[in-house]
Design a protein around this motif. Structure first.
Motif, short mmCIF file in Angstrom:
data_model
loop_
_atom_site.label_atom_id
_atom_site.label_comp_id
_atom_site.label_asym_id
_atom_site.label_seq_id
_atom_site.Cartn_x
_atom_site.Cartn_y
_atom_site.Cartn_z
N ASP A 195 24.21 10.38 31.70
CA ASP A 195 22.84 9.90 31.80
C ASP A 195 21.88 10.89 31.12
O ASP A 195 20.78 10.53 30.72
N ILE A 196 22.30 12.13 31.06
CA ILE A 196 21.51 13.14 30.34
C ILE A 196 22.47 13.86 29.38
O ILE A 196 23.61 14.18 29.75
N ILE A 197 22.02 14.06 28.15
CA ILE A 197 22.83 14.80 27.19
C ILE A 197 22.00 15.93 26.62
O ILE A 197 20.84 15.73 26.23
N VAL A 198 22.58 17.13 26.60
CA VAL A 198 21.93 18.26 25.94
C VAL A 198 22.75 18.56 24.68
O VAL A 198 23.95 18.85 24.77
N THR A 199 22.12 18.44 23.52
CA THR A 199 22.83 18.64 22.26
C THR A 199 22.31 19.87 21.55
O THR A 199 21.10 20.09 21.46
N ALA A 255 26.88 17.85 20.14
CA ALA A 255 26.75 18.79 19.03
C ALA A 255 26.48 18.02 17.74
O ALA A 255 26.79 16.84 17.65
N THR A 256 25.90 18.68 16.77
CA THR A 256 25.73 18.07 15.46
C THR A 256 26.98 18.36 14.63
O THR A 256 27.80 19.21 14.99
N ARG A 257 27.08 17.67 13.51
CA ARG A 257 28.23 17.91 12.65
C ARG A 257 28.22 19.33 12.10
O ARG A 257 29.27 19.94 11.93
N GLN A 271 30.74 15.68 18.95
CA GLN A 271 29.82 15.34 17.85
C GLN A 271 29.13 13.99 18.07
O GLN A 271 29.76 12.99 18.37
N VAL A 272 27.83 13.99 17.89
CA VAL A 272 27.04 12.76 17.99
C VAL A 272 26.58 12.39 16.59
O VAL A 272 26.15 13.25 15.83
N GLY A 273 26.70 11.11 16.23
CA GLY A 273 26.19 10.68 14.93
C GLY A 273 27.11 9.68 14.26
O GLY A 273 28.05 9.17 14.87
N GLN A 274 26.82 9.45 12.99
CA GLN A 274 27.54 8.43 12.23
C GLN A 274 29.05 8.57 12.35
O GLN A 274 29.75 7.58 12.58
#
Ligand SMILES: Cc1cc2nc3c(=O)[nH]c(=O)nc-3n(C[C@H](O)[C@H](O)[C@H](O)COP(=O)(O)OP(=O)(O)OC[C@H]3O[C@@H](n4cnc5c(N)ncnc54)[C@H](O)[C@@H]3O)c2cc1C
Ligand SMILES: Nc1ncnc2c1ncn2[C@@H]1O[C@H](COP(=O)(O)O)[C@@H](O)[C@H]1O
Lengths: 251, 320
Positions: B202-206, B234-236, B249-252
């Motif tokens: 419900d909460i994400i810290v990236t 995390a980012t890529r 990893q979050v994203g495409q």
């Protein structure tokens, strides 16, 4: 052995795309070969460099502008290309049937398809091509080895990752991590201009009609508060925590 | 009828299963026909009786060959079920495996596929869906030109169904072909996290490159995530640098998430990253560069150094 890489040309990720009442306006946008497709081309080149006797073919279905992306794949090292040229935006299932018919005609045994395409945001093409051919597939593939008549791969699953073995012929969809695609060198870009690029039309593959129709396209927006909290680190942090707690009721 | 494939993990239903049921229910009201939920796997009795609290008819297909989620045996079972029950629509979660077998099922049924949809409607007997395209920069409305149709549903968008049924469970044999067993699963590596799964958090810290190092994650990101009982993303750039595992990893090319709150620390907000998180209800950004694109999609932001702001934020949320 023939290896086919399916190629798409997509708007550059940083490109600004605009919506018009009739759909997305891609005028003036910079296009590139889909990054997920580059992984496939690169992997086929590495298989050859590892000693596999193979012909590498790029295969694309899309408008005339796709030629640039096809040339990029030839400049990376593919031997020749086939382009079924059309302005029609066919759905993935219909596209997969068309592509599968060419793959069958060519007698390829290994096919690379981008894991998720940057125009449709679709992951369907690879599995759908495999199904049309009656072949097994591995999706989201991050490692690939070929052993005579079978493949050993690692791929991402919902729970993490798994290793798989699957017999050839097979379809592989790509994922970040599979490799680091090379940049074409200037001499290879020049050479690519002389490589064979065979053109086909949809009529050559039976003029299929699509199964879906896009009614509307809009730029996705969700209005945001854009509140920048001021003050030194400690004050700003306190105020942010208060806003999240009291205003947004989120924590 | 509308056929729903309920995902489960080691015998417990996933949240996506309950989201599919609510999507299927509203679809069935417009398209007609009852909702039937199918469970595939091994030792399903626990999950099946749980599922029967939400839907009147459950079909459990148990077979050792279905223990792992593999596209080919799943395709055979689902195609057979869809034909036998004359399904108008087959609903699948747009998880990695769901995306994989739904495309095969659509091809085998020669049916339209609506992929990763965020809303569903029916007009003149035809199914219309919204979905994202162009790295989630565009929302498009797509109409399926025929029935039956296969739909994969984006997780975390539809509400979860309520437990208001006391349904029946029927068992069915899998009836697989030899070719369904071509792909053999070897070793499995579970994404290692002692934390809330990203797609259910419900909460994400990236953390992005601005966090500075793997130690930066331990020092800044983890304590804040712990204080909020949040998942870590995390980012890529961070994954490529080896600071965090790819599973975060979050994203495409990573996960798509839509939590209640998404807190981005030292993340620039590249399109490929935004496409994985821009449906989050509330977005918070902390970045030292006031011009970072992440602020354009943020509800709340602090322009500042994560090394100073994040420990202070951790203190502040702990004392709420
Ligand atoms: C095909 C393809 C797929 C991709 N898929 C993904 C994907 O799935 N997910 C993804 O995330 N990316 C993806 N990318 C990469 C993406 O383009 C970006 O490179 C990446 O998201 C950038 O990560 P970042 O924000 O951590 O790093 P950067 O862009 O380097 O940003 C770091 C930010 O931290 C800030 N900062 C630095 N120091 C501090 C400090 N002390 N305090 C506060 N702020 C600080 C900086 O101002 C900057 O804004 C993909 C790219 C391609 C080509
Ligand atoms: N079934 C489908 N699933 C996903 N996208 C589709 C589907 N049918 C058509 N499209 C769209 O077809 C369009 C092709 O666009 P273009 O790349 O501009 O030719 C994209 O916007 C796709 O989203």
């Amino acid at each position: 052995m023939k290896i086919i890489s399916v190629i798409k040309q997509v708007p550059d990720a940083e490109a600004r795309i605009r919506a018009t009442p009739t759909g997305i306006d891609l005028d003036g946008v910079t296009f590139v070969i889909d990054g997920m497709d580059e992984y496939g081309v690169e992997q086929s080149l590495r298989l050859r460099e590892g000693g596999l006797d193979t012909e590498l073919i790029s295969l694309a279905l899309g408008p005339k502008r796709f030629e640039e992306a096809i040339r990029t794949s030839l400049a990376m090292g593919s031997d020749r290309a086939i382009h079924i040229e059309t302005d029609e935006a066919l759905d993935p299932i219909t596209q997969a049937k068309v592509l599968a018919s060419i793959i069958q005609e060519e007698g390829a045994e290994l096919v690379f398809v981008g894991g998720k395409e940057a125009d449709w945001d679709s992951a369907a093409l690879g599995p759908a091509i495999a199904e049309a051919l009656g072949w097994p597939h591995s999706d989201w593939t991050t490692r690939l080895e070929i052993n005579d008549t079978s493949l050993s791969v690692t791929h991402d699953s919902d729970e993490g990752s798994e290793t798989l073995t699957l017999p050839l012929p097979a379809v592989i969809t790509t994922q970040q991590g599979l490799n680091e695609p090379r940049y074409p060198t200037l001499p290879n870009i020049m050479k690519a201009k002389r490589k064979e690029l065979k053109k086909l039309t949809l009529a050559d593959v039976g003029s299929p009609s699509g199964k879906t129709q896009v009614l509307k396209q809009e730029i996705q927006t969700k209005s945001r508060l854009n509140k920048v909290v001021q003050g030194d680190a400690a004050d700003a942090a306190k105020e942010l925590a208060r806003l999240l707690h009291e205003e947004a009721k989120a924590i | 009828m509308i056929l729903v494939i309920a995902e489960h993990s080691n015998g417990s239903l996933k949240k996506s299963a309950l989201e599919l049921l609510s999507a299927a229910k509203s679809l069935s009201e417009k398209l007609g026909g009852e909702v039937v939920a199918a469970l595939l796997g091994q030792d399903l009795s626990g999950a099946a009786s749980e599922l029967a609290k939400y839907v009147n008819k459950v079909i459990a297909v148990e077979d050792a060959a279905l223990a792992d989620v593999r596209a080919e045996p799943y395709t055979t079972v689902l195609t057979n079920l869809a034909k036998e029950l004359e399904a108008k629509a087959v609903l699948v979660s747009a998880s990695k495996s769901g995306l994989s077998y739904s495309a095969r099922v659509a091809m085998r049924l020669d049916a339209p596929l609506l992929e990763d949809v965020t809303s569903l409607d029916v007009e003149g007997g035809q199914v219309i869906a919204s979905r994202f395209s162009y790295l989630a920069r565009v929302t498009e409305t797509v109409k399926a030109l025929a029935l039956p149709i296969v739909i994969s549903v984006k997780p975390n968008i539809f509400p979860v169904a309520e437990a208001s049924a006391s349904g029946t469970v029927d068992k069915k044999a899998a009836d697989l072909a030899a070719s369904d067993d071509r792909v053999k699963v070897g070793e499995k590596a579970a994404a290692k996290t002692g934390r809330v799964a990203l797609d259910e958090a419900d909460i994400i810290v990236t953390g992005g490159r601005g966090v500075g190092s793997a130690e930066g994650f331990t020092k800044l990101v983890e304590p804040l995530a712990d204080a909020l009982s949040a998942g870590i993303g995390a980012t890529r750039a961070v994954v490529d640098a080896g600071w965090r595992p790819y599973s975060e990893q979050v994203g495409q090319t990573g996960k798509t998430v839509a939590p209640g709150v998404y807190i981005a620390l030292g993340v620039s907000g590249a399109v490929q990253h935004l496409s994985g998180m821009n449906r989050s209800k509330i977005i918070v950004a902390i970045n030292k560069d006031a011009d970072a694109p992440i602020f354009k999609v943020a509800d709340y932001g602090i322009v500042g150094d994560v090394n100073e702001v994040v420990p202070a934020l951790k203190e502040a949320v702990s004392s709420l």
